[in-house]
Scaffold this active site. Structure first.
Site, PDB file in Angstrom:
ATOM      1  N   LYS A  40     -10.609 -10.649   8.007  1.00 45.53           N
ATOM      2  CA  LYS A  40      -9.923  -9.642   7.387  1.00 45.53           C
ATOM      3  C   LYS A  40      -8.850 -10.256   6.416  1.00 45.53           C
ATOM      4  CE  LYS A  40      -8.029  -5.195   8.505  1.00 45.53           C
ATOM      5  NZ  LYS A  40      -7.519  -4.169   9.459  1.00 45.53           N
TER       6      LYS A  40
ATOM      7  N   SER B 141      -9.476   0.397   9.543  1.00 41.21           N
ATOM      8  CA  SER B 141      -9.294  -0.257   8.437  1.00 41.21           C
ATOM      9  C   SER B 141      -9.985  -1.613   8.009  1.00 41.21           C
ATOM     10  CB  SER B 141      -7.597  -0.655   8.323  1.00 41.21           C
ATOM     11  OG  SER B 141      -7.428  -1.655   9.215  1.00 41.21           O
TER      12      SER B 141
ATOM     13  N   SER C  12      -8.679   0.137  14.403  1.00 44.91           N
ATOM     14  CA  SER C  12      -8.972  -0.324  13.062  1.00 44.91           C
ATOM     15  C   SER C  12     -10.359  -1.323  13.360  1.00 44.91           C
ATOM     16  CB  SER C  12      -8.001  -1.017  12.203  1.00 44.91           C
ATOM     17  OG  SER C  12      -7.451  -0.188  11.375  1.00 44.91           O
TER      18      SER C  12
HETATM   19  N1  GLN Z   1      -6.606   4.321  11.122  1.00 42.73           N
HETATM   20  C1  GLN Z   1      -5.224   3.981  11.872  1.00 42.73           C
HETATM   21  C2  GLN Z   1      -3.894   4.193  10.662  1.00 42.73           C
HETATM   22  O1  GLN Z   1      -4.431   4.567   9.627  1.00 42.73           O
HETATM   23  C3  GLN Z   1      -5.406   2.932  12.456  1.00 42.73           C
HETATM   24  C4  GLN Z   1      -5.241   1.631  11.311  1.00 42.73           C
HETATM   25  C5  GLN Z   1      -5.165   0.516  12.320  1.00 42.73           C
HETATM   26  O2  GLN Z   1      -5.901   0.309  13.371  1.00 42.73           O
HETATM   27  N2  GLN Z   1      -4.882  -0.463  11.566  1.00 42.73           N
HETATM   28  O3  GLN Z   1      -3.101   3.788  10.978  1.00 42.73           O
END
Ligand code: GLN
Length: 486
Positions: free
Chosen positions: A79, A154, A178
């Site tokens: 990532k 994400s 994420s």
């Molecule tokens: N979707 C969640 C957020 O927007 C989690 C994101 C993540 O785990 N990096 O914060």
């Protein structure tokens, strides 16, 4: 079966038997990338030259009998918030578009030391804020199972790359879901280890009390392999803990007879798709047949999770992102004479709408007069949620829940409605608030042919139990040979 469809452990065996070389696998993966990447868009940066060089080195080591373990010669993706010194680290943001890290993240060092072939950096929501990979400055990633749908986020690029065969496995990060949410949407396995299990040195910070690095893989055994490589204490990350790292693979195949599986009543909420509930029921049935007892449990503070997370996450983000000032990293607005003006213009141009929203919410929640009402309150709720889990793990070995309320939604469906987007994480973020490990594994498909995931949770540093249960369940669920029709 084509090479790009293999798991780490099946390639490990073929490499060991001398049936194949790392160079051949790496070539096959790049061919696959060439064939599908323009439709899926899993990557921000490809590292073709260095990948081939690592593959050759791995093959030479193997010829000399100096192989470094199960990841030696295996192509993996990262990532794009894990620092690499030989490729840009963008975090999916304009503000870091050309940022080159002077060092490798600990997990990257560990992968390299294990002989892994690093293919490139995957697409993600900007600074990992999002659940759909639509907030990336570098364009959207599409779900390999249905190109009109989001891959989740994400870590959407890391999940789609595994599902589409554009890598054998990948690393992601999980602050509120994420890793697990995109894994569920793409039909792969995603694991978030315990807070403190994996060093975050070289992980670009989003919310420091929640962030954790983990893997996206094709099956549970691969998940165990990667955790065994990346886990462990690191003196460069004071939040990593000196717990010993067991041989996780040893726990696979031991079964779960006599285990107690908790099913929280609070996870059956309004708005959950019946198909997601059915997936949990199928998994519960399978676990019963393996000799486990499924028991309804209560995690009473679950309903405050979203509210607490969306105070704590943005508060920490607003502080972590203060460093992008146009001076020390990446983008710098031109022609500004006053310092404050330089900061303003750089940040206005460099951050996207969702990141700005989080910075504003976070700054507000931390500001004097509001701190007690918001941040402090949210932290108290967090403690209560943690206690819920402590109580639950006093009774059960693992907890079973849906990973997401629905299967993958359509591109554009929620991007203009932040609150609806935030609800995507309702089942995953409690594990981040509590710090416990969680894993999503595939469990069938919807009627429309979209993958469904279920989530298992375990107590602190009980990744061994988590993997043991997940492996048993994976073997017990009906095998579905479907692949994305790319
Ligand atoms: N979707 C969640 C957020 O927007 C989690 C994101 C993540 O785990 N990096 O914060």
């Amino acid at each position: 079966m084509e090479l790009h469809e293999h798991t780490i452990h099946s390639l490990e065996e073929r490499l060991r038997e001398g049936e194949i070389t790392s160079l051949e696998i790496t070539k096959a993966i790049f061919e696959r990338i060439e064939a599908v990447e323009d439709r899926v868009h899993s990557y921000i940066t490809l590292m073709r030259e260095s990948a081939f060089e690592s593959a050759r080195q791995s093959d030479r080591r193997r010829e000399k009998g100096e192989t470094r373990g199960p990841l030696d010669g295996i192509p993996v993706a990262l990532k794009d918030l894990l620092c690499t010194k030989d490729a840009p680290t963008t975090c999916g943001s304009h503000i870091l578009e050309n940022f080159m890290s002077p060092y490798d993240a600990s997990v990257v060092e560990k992968l390299r030391a294990a002989g892994a072939v690093i293919l490139g950096k995957t697409n993600m929501d900007e600074f990992a804020m999002g659940s759909s990979t639509e907030t990336s400055y570098f364009g959207v990633t599409r779900n390999p199972w249905d190109l009109e749908r989001i891959p989740g986020g994400s870590s959407g690029g890391s999940a789609s790359a595994v599902a589409a065969g554009e890598c054998i496995a990948s690393l992601g990060s999980d602050t509120g879901g994420s890793i697990r949410q995109p894994a569920a949407h793409c039909g792969v396995v995603g694991m978030k280890p315990t807070y403190g299990r994996v060093s975050r040195y070289g992980l670009v910070a989003f919310a420091s009390s929640l962030d954790q690095i983990g893997s996206l893989t094709k099956d549970i055994e691969d998940s165990a392999i990667i955790l065994g490589v990346i886990a462990g204490h690191d003196k460069r990350d004071s939040t990593s803990l000196p717990e010993p790292v067991p041989d996780y693979r040893k726990f696979l195949g031991r079964g779960i007879e006599g285990w107690v599986v908790g099913i929280p009543e609070e996870y059956y909420i309004e708005g959950i798709d019946p198909e997601a509930t059915e997936a949990v029921e199928r998994a519960a049935e399978a676990m019963k047949e393996l000799g486990a007892e499924c028991r309804e449990i209560s995690l009473p503070h679950t309903r405050y999770g979203i509210a607490a997370y969306y105070i704590i996450g943005p508060a920490e983000a607003s502080s972590n992102l203060a460093r992008y000032d146009g001076i020390r990293y990446g983008l710098r607005a031109s022609g500004r004479k006053q310092l404050i003006d330089l900061y303003r213009s750089t940040r206005a141009a460099g951050f996207g709408a969702e990141v700005k929203r989080r910075i504003m919410i976070g700054t507000y929640a931390l500001s004097s007069g509001y701190y007690d009402a918001y941040y402090k309150k949210a932290s108290q709720v967090r403690t209560l949620m943690k206690r819920d889990f402590d109580d639950a793990f006093g009774i059960c070995d693992v907890i079973l829940t849906p990973t997401t309320p629905t299967a993958a939604f359509r591109l554009g469906e929620k991007i203009d409605d932040p609150l609806r987007m935030y609800l995507s994480d309702v089942f995953t973020l409690p594990a981040n608030l509590a710090g416990i490990p969680g894993l999503s594994l595939p469990c069938g498909f919807t009627e429309k042919g979209l993958p469904l995931g279920i989530q298992l949770l375990a107590g602190y540093f009980k990744e061994d139990k988590l993997l043991q249960a997940a492996y048993a369940l994976e073997k017990a669920l009906p095998r579905d040979q479907r692949r994305p029709a790319l």
